[in-house]
Design an enzyme around this catalytic site. Structure first.
Site, PDB file in Angstrom:
ATOM      1  N   TRP A  98      -3.237  -3.210  -5.383  1.00 31.61           N
ATOM      2  CA  TRP A  98      -3.146  -3.321  -6.838  1.00 31.61           C
ATOM      3  C   TRP A  98      -1.737  -3.633  -7.332  1.00 31.61           C
ATOM      4  O   TRP A  98      -1.556  -3.984  -8.485  1.00 31.61           O
ATOM      5  CB  TRP A  98      -3.633  -2.019  -7.496  1.00 31.61           C
ATOM      6  N   LYS A 107     -11.638  -8.955  -1.153  1.00 27.14           N
ATOM      7  CA  LYS A 107     -11.948  -7.674  -1.807  1.00 27.14           C
ATOM      8  C   LYS A 107     -10.679  -7.230  -2.522  1.00 27.14           C
ATOM      9  O   LYS A 107      -9.756  -6.707  -1.910  1.00 27.14           O
ATOM     10  CB  LYS A 107     -12.372  -6.594  -0.801  1.00 27.14           C
ATOM     11  N   PRO A 108     -10.605  -7.487  -3.838  1.00 29.00           N
ATOM     12  CA  PRO A 108      -9.399  -7.063  -4.551  1.00 29.00           C
ATOM     13  C   PRO A 108      -9.395  -5.559  -4.739  1.00 29.00           C
ATOM     14  O   PRO A 108     -10.443  -4.910  -4.636  1.00 29.00           O
ATOM     15  CB  PRO A 108      -9.520  -7.778  -5.901  1.00 29.00           C
ATOM     16  N   GLY A 135      -1.613  -3.064   2.213  1.00 29.97           N
ATOM     17  CA  GLY A 135      -1.886  -1.750   1.632  1.00 29.97           C
ATOM     18  C   GLY A 135      -1.221  -0.676   2.468  1.00 29.97           C
ATOM     19  O   GLY A 135      -0.260  -0.943   3.207  1.00 29.97           O
ATOM     20  N   GLU A 186       0.023  -6.009   6.422  1.00 29.03           N
ATOM     21  CA  GLU A 186       1.272  -5.741   5.685  1.00 29.03           C
ATOM     22  C   GLU A 186       1.137  -4.325   5.155  1.00 29.03           C
ATOM     23  O   GLU A 186       0.424  -4.085   4.181  1.00 29.03           O
ATOM     24  CB  GLU A 186       1.433  -6.732   4.535  1.00 29.03           C
ATOM     25  N   LEU A 187       1.818  -3.382   5.788  1.00 28.77           N
ATOM     26  CA  LEU A 187       1.553  -1.958   5.514  1.00 28.77           C
ATOM     27  C   LEU A 187       2.736  -1.298   4.807  1.00 28.77           C
ATOM     28  O   LEU A 187       3.554  -1.965   4.198  1.00 28.77           O
ATOM     29  CB  LEU A 187       1.169  -1.274   6.828  1.00 28.77           C
ATOM     30  N   CYS A 220       6.103  -2.161  -1.761  1.00 31.61           N
ATOM     31  CA  CYS A 220       6.269  -1.650  -0.382  1.00 31.61           C
ATOM     32  C   CYS A 220       7.700  -1.811   0.089  1.00 31.61           C
ATOM     33  O   CYS A 220       8.133  -1.131   1.016  1.00 31.61           O
ATOM     34  CB  CYS A 220       5.379  -2.419   0.584  1.00 31.61           C
ATOM     35  N   GLU A 258       6.618   7.365   1.564  1.00 34.01           N
ATOM     36  CA  GLU A 258       6.807   6.243   0.638  1.00 34.01           C
ATOM     37  C   GLU A 258       6.557   6.779  -0.780  1.00 34.01           C
ATOM     38  O   GLU A 258       5.429   7.170  -1.108  1.00 34.01           O
ATOM     39  CB  GLU A 258       5.816   5.141   1.000  1.00 34.01           C
TER      40      GLU A 258
HETATM   41  C1  SIN Z   1       4.487  -5.408  -1.560  1.00 36.22           C
HETATM   42  O1  SIN Z   1       4.903  -4.495  -2.229  1.00 36.22           O
HETATM   43  O2  SIN Z   1       3.580  -5.242  -0.747  1.00 36.22           O
HETATM   44  C2  SIN Z   1       5.010  -6.816  -1.698  1.00 36.22           C
HETATM   45  C3  SIN Z   1       6.350  -6.883  -2.255  1.00 36.22           C
HETATM   46  C4  SIN Z   1       6.825  -8.302  -2.376  1.00 36.22           C
HETATM   47  O3  SIN Z   1       6.155  -9.258  -1.965  1.00 36.22           O
HETATM   48  O4  SIN Z   1       7.911  -8.474  -2.886  1.00 36.22           O
END
Ligand code: SIN
Length: 473
Positions: free
Chosen positions: A146, A170-171, A224, A246-247, A280, A377
């Site tokens: 999100w 799947k958003p 996520g 991408e975690l 992230c 995190e």
């Molecule tokens: C993310 O928070 O997963 C992506 C951050 C970004 O692409 O800058």
């Protein structure tokens, strides 16, 4: 507002609906069709059917469709940004930035579609020629978060389509509206029916459980949390699917005492606060050399105090709401545990009264490495500062995490900066920079922060097989 499922080019009503909230008010802004496992399977059927002819188009044809997608997203940037702010809450300026970033993945991959190079060589023994090429994997399940309702979709879908795949998206349950509108804009730009399918759901586990077993699905691309990523990895292993993961992150932000402190604070604000502190890559732990720790903390607190928190549509707002009430209570729990454990609150330290889900910009001083807040995190506007004296110890602490997505280093000695960057177990390092995301650069993490890279020239290969033909002529 689009609220139906997109399957095989048709917009379909769902058998039930799920609410989408405005996190700035807590109010319901739309009811979106909630896809069932059967809908997910139908979308996989449609993708399987459409993928064959899409893969058979000339790379130049795909490139031109992708270029038209970029243009259409750019042409609708204001409208898309409003939708992002409406369902995610981030300030409108950030949402506009996200749309530009999201669109760029299409322009970049339109250029990559015609440069999907294989190779030909002679085997060392001379017996045959080794021809290597890269066909698409087939149907890709795209499961997105999100925090970037548009860009995390386009970062996967653009290279997937460039390589000749079809996708079932799947958003995130919190932000399906942007996903649906992005898909419609891609349809309008010429993406054939069935190549992109979007099936939001309120029951992600059952959705995935069904779709992952569809015979045509050959890859799962997920952004996520590491916790969810592990589950998807385990399940994908049952079918030996290709994965892109991408975690989570736990980025150290390191400031040496020779750094330009004002520039470091400016970079820290970007690294911590971009997109309402819910990325992230967000700086999660500030390691500051002891001689400048007070100065940095004071200046960072002043910059954080100047942040205007509020509804992303309001003039001058820099930080919107957190995504939901659970996010606010998780952040608050970490802050209260840190202060109970000896950290001092230089600024903020509590939730903002509702309506909506807001948290005060917070700076914590005297934080100890190894405490809960440095091991988790945060995903919120909280900056824990840890003072250090010994560089080797600091690097050991910075690396003392299972995460390895992003890191930041500030120093005026570029040699030291590069040497420290190389010692950080991190897929991406910002050296005297507070942001590093760029469609032309490889985004991704080491350790439990992920598998594979998105963007750059390698991004498209993640969505390809490698086929070797031994040829004798
Ligand atoms: C993310 O928070 O997963 C992506 C951050 C970004 O692409 O800058």
């Amino acid at each position: 507002m689009l609220t139906k499922l997109l399957i095989g080019g048709e917009w379909r009503a769902g058998s039930s609906a799920m609410p989408v909230l405005d996190p700035a008010t807590g109010e319901t802004i739309a009811e979106v069709a909630a896809g069932t496992p059967a809908d997910a399977l139908e979308a996989c059927d449609a993708a399987a059917e459409a993928q064959k002819s899409w893969a058979a188009t000339a790379p130049r044809v795909r490139a031109e469709v992708l270029r038209a997608c970029w243009q259409n997203l750019v042409d609708h940037a204001d409208e898309l940004a409003e939708l992002i702010t409406r369902e995610h809450g981030k300030p409108l300026a950030d949402a506009k930035g996200e749309v530009a970033y999201a669109a760029e993945f299409f322009r970049w991959n339109s250029e990559e579609a015609v440069r999907l190079h294989g190779s030909i060589s002679t085997a060392p023994g001379g017996a045959n020629k080794i021809i290597v090429q890269h066909p698409p994997v087939g149907v890709v399940l795209v499961v997105t978060p999100w925090n970037f309702p548009a860009a995390m979709i386009t970062r996967k879908v653009a290279p997937a389509l460039a390589a000749g795949n079809a996708v079932v998206i799947k958003p995130a349950e919190d932000t399906p509206l942007t996903a649906l509108r992005v898909a419609e804009l891609l349809q309008q730009a010429g993406v054939p029916d069935g190549v992109i399918n979007v099936v939001p759901t309120a029951d992600a586990a059952s959705w995935f459980e069904a779709a992952v077993d569809h015979h045509a699905v050959r890859m799962v691309s997920f952004t996520g949390s590491t916790e969810t990523g592990r589950k998807l990895l385990r399940r994908s292993a049952d079918r030996v699917l290709k994965v892109g993961m991408e975690l989570g992150g736990n980025a150290p932000f390191i400031v040496f005492d020779d750094a330009d402190i004002d520039a470091a604070v400016e970079g820290a604000m970007v690294a911590k606060m971009r997109h309402s502190a819910q990325t992230c890559t967000a700086a999660n732990r500030f390691f500051v050399q002891a001689r400048v720790a007070d100065e940095f903390t004071t200046k960072l607190s002043a910059a954080m105090a100047a942040i205007k928190v509020g509804n992303g549509f309001a003039e001058g707002v820099d930080c919107g709401p957190m995504i939901n009430a659970a996010a606010v209570s998780k952040i608050d729990g970490l802050v209260q545990a840190a202060t109970a454990g000896g950290a001092t609150s230089a600024l903020g330290g509590s939730a903002v009264d509702g309506p909506g889900f807001f948290y005060q910009p917070t700076v914590l001083a005297d934080v100890t490495a190894g405490s809960a807040i440095t091991g988790t995190e945060i995903f919120g506007p909280v900056a824990p500062v840890i003072s250090f004296t010994d560089t080797d110890d600091m690097i050991a602490n910075a690396n003392d995490t299972e995460m390895g997505l992003a890191a930041y280093v500030y120093t005026s000695d570029i040699g030291r900066g590069l040497a420290v960057s190389e010692r950080l177990e991190s897929g991406m390092v910002g050296l005297n920079r507070g942001a590093m995301s760029d469609p032309a650069a490889p985004f991704g993490g080491m350790k439990q922060s992920g598998l594979g890279r998105e963007g750059a020239s390698e991004g498209i290969y993640e969505f390809c097989e490698t086929q070797y033909i031994a040829a004798d002529w």
